[in-house]
Enzyme design. Structure first.
Site, short mmCIF file in Angstrom:
data_model
loop_
_atom_site.label_atom_id
_atom_site.label_comp_id
_atom_site.label_asym_id
_atom_site.label_seq_id
_atom_site.Cartn_x
_atom_site.Cartn_y
_atom_site.Cartn_z
N GLU A 249 1.30 -1.40 0.12
CA GLU A 249 -0.34 -0.48 0.25
C GLU A 249 1.45 1.25 0.26
O GLU A 249 1.81 1.92 1.00
CB GLU A 249 -0.72 0.07 1.18
CG GLU A 249 -2.13 1.08 1.02
CD GLU A 249 -2.18 2.54 1.47
OE1 GLU A 249 -1.33 3.10 0.49
OE2 GLU A 249 -2.11 2.82 3.08
N CYS A 283 -1.55 9.13 2.35
CA CYS A 283 -1.52 8.93 0.37
C CYS A 283 -2.80 9.83 -0.50
O CYS A 283 -2.64 9.22 -1.83
CB CYS A 283 -0.86 7.34 0.80
SG CYS A 283 -1.70 6.60 1.64
#
Length: 475
Positions: A249, A283
């Site tokens: 991720e 993110c």
């Protein structure tokens, strides 16, 4: 306040081996506490303990795994303010955001407790031809074995929880390496896990020196690597991980499209949140904002006004919205990227000023797409505005990125919403909100340089288990 010192956890036990890792208060810059650091020997021992614990973990009944997770939920609720203050200090996270992350930690363990008793298989009809008459098939999911987890600094509690909680639900022992800048949250999780009846060796939480850190990636005794962090590091780890499955991720430069039929005030409120909550260090933080020409000037004016009004300061202050970024070096990098954008023809609408690790919330417009502040992951309180007229063309512009984590679309047109879902090269499309939105039971992850696989409890459990087939022949 933080304790004077924290241990690491090796095979379920607190080890006060040293005080080698100073953890700073990210707002004041002063050392707030010290943490024990694991060396290569300790990491090797932790991996060996996880291998030894694997049979006992796999043998735990689902209700027993659920009981461990339920205990964690109770203890995290009892220690919620302590956990929030630890985040506030070690990560510089404004206290309101810190409390929000603690609530997500609790949600993640609560959902994992529910899923622990839902790990099902299926019955297969194998009689597809005459030769298969009398055959029946069944599947079940079994733990993959010892797992390696590496978690990042920006969500020290919840992103560690998204690895730890499904591992317990699935019956997998694990070793966790938290970020050295923000290890306290993971160590408190370890402290709570040490109160449970997990088998000896079921977990280790090890802040560590570089010496030995490669074992988290390269050791063949570990059967899965799950990493959350930067793309550069993540892809390098994948190349070195050997035969084990890898879940990544990674980063993004998330885009948000505001179409002409959007509610401007609602979009502004959500964009301010999406771009600047926890100082943009997410993110899926809003970085690229595409606004339809029909509402561009109106929305830009309101967005600049709201951004300028955001309060910066001590993250302990209840009214603070913008705290420090994780380090002065990161703030300088962003300052340089902003200057590059202006030098290349972009316009600075507000912000851009830096004081140490504090960077004012920044909006820019008309920055060339190849500039770092557009093309790379900013990971800070900066967003860039662009104008568009054609919805299909702007979808292509959103796709014009090395990343593909999530995208947000403000539109009331059902057909446009479906086109976005069909065409955008991302892991998730959020309609009527910013890409920064996430709840902890949904599949979450990206494509392209944003990673491999999906987090979210059910999806993580799939990664941490393997399907095993049983065939029965009736003579």
């Amino acid at each position: 306040m933080l304790k004077d010192a924290y241990p690491y956890y090796l095979a379920n036990e607190a080890i006060y081996a040293n005080r080698d890792l100073p953890v700073t208060d990210k707002y004041s810059g002063e050392v707030a506490t010290h943490v024990a650091m694991a060396d290569r020997k300790a990491i090797d021992q932790a991996i060996a303990a996880s291998v030894a614990a694997a049979p006992a973990m796999a043998a735990m009944a689902p209700f027993e795994r659920q009981a461990v997770l339920d205990h964690c939920v109770v203890r995290f609720r009892e220690r919620a303010e302590e956990l929030a203050m630890a985040l506030c200090i070690e990560a510089g996270k404004p206290i309101r955001d810190a409390r929000g992350e603690v609530s997500r930690l609790i949600d993640t363990f609560r959902v994992a407790a529910e899923e622990a008793v839902r790990i099902d298989g299926e019955t297969l009809n194998l009689e597809i031809s005459a030769r298969a008459k009398g055959y029946r098939g069944f599947t079940k999911r079994v733990p993959i074995g010892p797992c390696s987890f590496i978690s990042p600094f920006n969500f020290p509690l919840n992103l560690a929880a998204h690895k730890v909680a499904p591992a317990i639900a699935a019956g997998c022992p694990f070793v966790l390496k938290p970020a050295s800048r923000t290890p306290i949250g993971a160590l408190i999780i370890g402290e709570v896990l040490a109160e449970t009846d997990l088998p000896k060796g079921a977990f280790s939480v090890l802040p560590c020196h570089r010496d030995g850190a490669e074992l988290f990636t390269e050791d063949d005794r570990l059967k899965l690597l799950s990493f959350t962090g930067s793309p550069q590091v993540g892809w390098d780890l994948k190349a070195r991980a050997g035969k084990k499955p890898v879940v990544l991720e990674l980063g993004g430069n998330a885009a948000c499209v505001v179409d002409e039929d959007a509610d401007v005030d609602d979009a502004v409120a959500r964009l301010v949140f999406g771009a600047f909550y926890q100082s943009g260090q997410s993110c899926i933080g809003v970085q690229r904002i595409f606004i339809h020409s029909a509402i561009y000037d109106t929305l830009k004016k309101k967005l600049v006004e709201k951004t300028r009004a955001l309060r910066m300061g001590d993250p302990r202050d209840e009214d603070t919205f913008i705290g420090p970024v994780i380090s002065e070096g990161e703030a300088r990098r962003l300052e340089d990227w902003i200057k590059e954008g202006v030098e290349r023809g972009g316009t600075l609408l507000c912000g851009g000023e830096r004081d140490g690790a504090m960077l004012a919330p920044t909006l820019m417009e008309n920055v060339p797409a190849e500039c770092s502040i557009v093309a790379e992951e900013a990971f800070g309180p900066v967003a860039v505005l662009s104008r568009f007229d054609d919805f299909d063309a702007v979808l292509e512009e959103v796709n014009n990125s090395a990343f593909g984590l999530q995208a947000g679309i403000f539109t009331r047109d059902l057909y446009k919403a479906h086109r976005a879902w069909d065409r955008l090269e991302v892991g998730g499309v959020v309609i009527g909100d910013v890409p920064s939105w996430r709840v902890d039971n949904m599949p979450y992850g990206g494509v392209k340089d944003s990673g491999l696989g999906r987090e979210g409890i059910r999806w993580a459990i799939r990664d941490m288990t393997e399907e095993r087939l049983l065939v029965i022949r009736t003579p």
